[in-house]
Design a protein around this motif. Sequence first.
Motif, PDB file in Angstrom:
ATOM      1  N   GLU A 184       4.255   6.081 -19.570  1.00 20.95           N
ATOM      2  CA  GLU A 184       5.264   6.428 -18.493  1.00 20.95           C
ATOM      3  C   GLU A 184       6.820   6.093 -18.328  1.00 20.95           C
ATOM      4  O   GLU A 184       7.597   6.649 -18.074  1.00 20.95           O
ATOM      5  CB  GLU A 184       4.707   5.829 -17.158  1.00 20.95           C
ATOM      6  N   THR A 185       6.944   4.835 -19.413  1.00 25.81           N
ATOM      7  CA  THR A 185       8.224   4.517 -19.536  1.00 25.81           C
ATOM      8  C   THR A 185       8.946   5.552 -20.421  1.00 25.81           C
ATOM      9  O   THR A 185      10.083   5.845 -20.031  1.00 25.81           O
ATOM     10  CB  THR A 185       8.180   3.249 -20.074  1.00 25.81           C
ATOM     11  N   VAL A 186       8.038   5.940 -21.607  1.00 23.37           N
ATOM     12  CA  VAL A 186       9.136   7.081 -22.671  1.00 23.37           C
ATOM     13  C   VAL A 186       9.449   8.018 -21.890  1.00 23.37           C
ATOM     14  O   VAL A 186      10.431   8.800 -22.130  1.00 23.37           O
ATOM     15  CB  VAL A 186       8.122   7.041 -23.742  1.00 23.37           C
ATOM     16  N   PHE A 187       8.420   8.790 -20.971  1.00 26.83           N
ATOM     17  CA  PHE A 187       8.833   9.950 -20.492  1.00 26.83           C
ATOM     18  C   PHE A 187       9.284   9.912 -19.119  1.00 26.83           C
ATOM     19  O   PHE A 187       9.514  11.101 -18.360  1.00 26.83           O
ATOM     20  CB  PHE A 187       7.378  10.816 -20.481  1.00 26.83           C
ATOM     21  N   GLY A 188       9.719   8.753 -18.549  1.00 22.97           N
ATOM     22  CA  GLY A 188      10.452   8.625 -17.272  1.00 22.97           C
ATOM     23  C   GLY A 188       9.540   8.946 -16.203  1.00 22.97           C
ATOM     24  O   GLY A 188       9.839   9.723 -15.295  1.00 22.97           O
ATOM     25  N   ILE A 189       8.333   8.756 -16.063  1.00 20.70           N
ATOM     26  CA  ILE A 189       7.398   9.175 -15.129  1.00 20.70           C
ATOM     27  C   ILE A 189       7.186   7.874 -13.918  1.00 20.70           C
ATOM     28  O   ILE A 189       6.512   6.867 -14.421  1.00 20.70           O
ATOM     29  CB  ILE A 189       5.884   9.668 -15.655  1.00 20.70           C
ATOM     30  N   PRO A 190       7.421   7.953 -12.832  1.00 18.00           N
ATOM     31  CA  PRO A 190       7.479   6.996 -11.807  1.00 18.00           C
ATOM     32  C   PRO A 190       6.014   6.677 -11.352  1.00 18.00           C
ATOM     33  O   PRO A 190       5.676   7.107 -10.214  1.00 18.00           O
ATOM     34  CB  PRO A 190       8.370   7.578 -10.703  1.00 18.00           C
ATOM     35  N   GLY A 191       5.180   6.226 -12.245  1.00 22.21           N
ATOM     36  CA  GLY A 191       3.619   6.025 -11.988  1.00 22.21           C
ATOM     37  C   GLY A 191       3.506   4.419 -11.836  1.00 22.21           C
ATOM     38  O   GLY A 191       4.338   3.771 -11.908  1.00 22.21           O
ATOM     39  N   LEU A 192       2.060   4.110 -11.740  1.00 20.66           N
ATOM     40  CA  LEU A 192       1.675   2.706 -11.525  1.00 20.66           C
ATOM     41  C   LEU A 192       1.954   2.109 -12.679  1.00 20.66           C
ATOM     42  O   LEU A 192       2.342   0.766 -12.513  1.00 20.66           O
ATOM     43  CB  LEU A 192       0.070   2.697 -11.214  1.00 20.66           C
ATOM     44  N   PRO A 243       3.628  -9.500  -4.594  1.00 18.73           N
ATOM     45  CA  PRO A 243       2.647  -8.806  -3.937  1.00 18.73           C
ATOM     46  C   PRO A 243       2.470  -7.284  -4.551  1.00 18.73           C
ATOM     47  O   PRO A 243       1.351  -6.938  -4.641  1.00 18.73           O
ATOM     48  CB  PRO A 243       3.481  -8.712  -2.426  1.00 18.73           C
ATOM     49  N   VAL A 244       3.695  -6.792  -4.963  1.00 23.03           N
ATOM     50  CA  VAL A 244       3.308  -5.645  -5.689  1.00 23.03           C
ATOM     51  C   VAL A 244       2.622  -5.636  -7.048  1.00 23.03           C
ATOM     52  O   VAL A 244       1.652  -4.480  -7.191  1.00 23.03           O
ATOM     53  CB  VAL A 244       4.852  -4.780  -6.053  1.00 23.03           C
ATOM     54  N   THR A 245       2.978  -6.383  -7.812  1.00 25.93           N
ATOM     55  CA  THR A 245       2.180  -6.510  -9.203  1.00 25.93           C
ATOM     56  C   THR A 245       0.867  -6.786  -8.819  1.00 25.93           C
ATOM     57  O   THR A 245      -0.023  -6.295  -9.697  1.00 25.93           O
ATOM     58  CB  THR A 245       2.815  -8.006  -9.932  1.00 25.93           C
ATOM     59  N   ILE A 246       0.403  -7.893  -8.113  1.00 24.90           N
ATOM     60  CA  ILE A 246      -0.886  -8.022  -7.900  1.00 24.90           C
ATOM     61  C   ILE A 246      -1.679  -7.128  -7.035  1.00 24.90           C
ATOM     62  O   ILE A 246      -2.758  -6.495  -7.255  1.00 24.90           O
ATOM     63  CB  ILE A 246      -1.196  -9.324  -7.063  1.00 24.90           C
ATOM     64  N   GLY A 247      -0.938  -6.182  -6.483  1.00 25.09           N
ATOM     65  CA  GLY A 247      -1.447  -5.116  -5.627  1.00 25.09           C
ATOM     66  C   GLY A 247      -1.817  -3.971  -6.562  1.00 25.09           C
ATOM     67  O   GLY A 247      -2.831  -3.403  -6.338  1.00 25.09           O
ATOM     68  N   VAL A 248      -0.984  -3.785  -7.485  1.00 26.69           N
ATOM     69  CA  VAL A 248      -1.238  -2.679  -8.693  1.00 26.69           C
ATOM     70  C   VAL A 248      -2.338  -3.372  -9.699  1.00 26.69           C
ATOM     71  O   VAL A 248      -3.230  -2.234  -9.756  1.00 26.69           O
ATOM     72  CB  VAL A 248      -0.074  -2.682  -9.532  1.00 26.69           C
ATOM     73  N   THR A 307       1.033  -1.250   0.108  1.00 27.54           N
ATOM     74  CA  THR A 307      -0.018  -0.012  -0.072  1.00 27.54           C
ATOM     75  C   THR A 307       0.911   1.175  -0.063  1.00 27.54           C
ATOM     76  O   THR A 307       0.449   2.418  -0.629  1.00 27.54           O
ATOM     77  CB  THR A 307      -0.957   0.066   1.391  1.00 27.54           C
ATOM     78  N   ALA A 308       2.067   1.298   0.751  1.00 25.58           N
ATOM     79  CA  ALA A 308       2.869   2.334   0.570  1.00 25.58           C
ATOM     80  C   ALA A 308       3.455   2.488  -0.557  1.00 25.58           C
ATOM     81  O   ALA A 308       3.903   3.523  -1.045  1.00 25.58           O
ATOM     82  CB  ALA A 308       3.975   2.259   1.851  1.00 25.58           C
ATOM     83  N   VAL A 309       4.136   1.427  -1.389  1.00 27.53           N
ATOM     84  CA  VAL A 309       4.438   1.537  -2.423  1.00 27.53           C
ATOM     85  C   VAL A 309       3.594   2.200  -3.389  1.00 27.53           C
ATOM     86  O   VAL A 309       4.083   2.785  -4.443  1.00 27.53           O
ATOM     87  CB  VAL A 309       5.186   0.041  -2.970  1.00 27.53           C
ATOM     88  N   ILE A 310       2.235   1.697  -3.556  1.00 29.63           N
ATOM     89  CA  ILE A 310       1.400   2.102  -4.573  1.00 29.63           C
ATOM     90  C   ILE A 310       1.116   3.558  -4.417  1.00 29.63           C
ATOM     91  O   ILE A 310       1.127   4.466  -4.957  1.00 29.63           O
ATOM     92  CB  ILE A 310      -0.012   1.412  -4.388  1.00 29.63           C
TER      93      ILE A 310
END
Length: 321
Positions: free
Chosen positions: A259-267, A281-286, A88-91
């Motif tokens: 997000e990958t092309v523009f270097g945006i640290p999003g979900l 856990p992070v993958t299924i959480g997202v 939850t904190a990572v998301i």
Amino acid sequence: MLRLAVSRILSAVPVLLVASIVAFTLLRLAPGDPALMSAGLEAPPEVLAQIRADMRLDEPIWLQYLAWLGDLVRGDLGTSYTDKAAVTAVIAERLPATIQLAVVALLFIIVIGVPLGVLSALRANRLTDQLIRVGSLAGISVPNLVVALFLVLIFGWWFPGILPYQGFVPLTEDVVASLQRTWLPAIALAAPQIGLVARLTRSSMLEVLGHDYVAAARAMGVRERVIVWKDTLRNALLPVVTVLGVQTGFLLGGSVVVETVFGIPGLGRLLVESFNIRDYPVTIGVMMFVAAAFVAINIVVDLLYGVINPRIRFGYGAGKE
């Protein structure tokens, strides 16, 4: 309206349950060993066995799912395998960038797509209509990746210094710099959807403009501006609102490439990164967060139907679908 809201919320529960089963199963069946990636290729077998036991990877999939589901019901998405932080904190750390990008892109879609569709309908079969239709078709046909790379080429190579094309600045740090770094990725994300909304608005407007009450309003001397923007557009918005709801869910979960092309640290970028290192856990959480957001947005869209068209609200209140 309350009955409609309760009905939609209750119907969302089995949808999310099925989505969780499918996502969890496919993720566990994907090739790759999180324990091996965590311990390294040279780790001895007993160390790998201990790590798998700690991650509960040595249990059957159905037991892993039930344990995960029990934690989910209590609001616990688990702990990241890599940095040992709560999912939850990572998301929450990555969520503001994605929300900001999605909101700006959605504003572009509404502010540009809907007026273009209205103008195209009012100028049906004229030059303006033909140009808008061709432009809309071109926008729908070009993928986000191509638009993003083209924008990077323009503002990073041909005309550098006009707008930044890499990185992200939170709104809390610098509002102006944050918005400047959001324009280009938002345009890349919104471009195909603008064409879709414009074409849908045009077809819906043309259908409503052909109704008898529009001709009667014109015969009674009602101003064209009132007919178009107050009566016709409101009735034509129902299919447009549906598409906007679907697009909002896409903007939240489908921005991986942008997000990958523009270097945006999003979900979207977090989803790719966590899957590459098998951080389950992070993958299924997202994935579940995006699914829940998508379902919630569709519930809001259903409720907006009752606001736009009161007949739907009153009909449902009377026990009619």
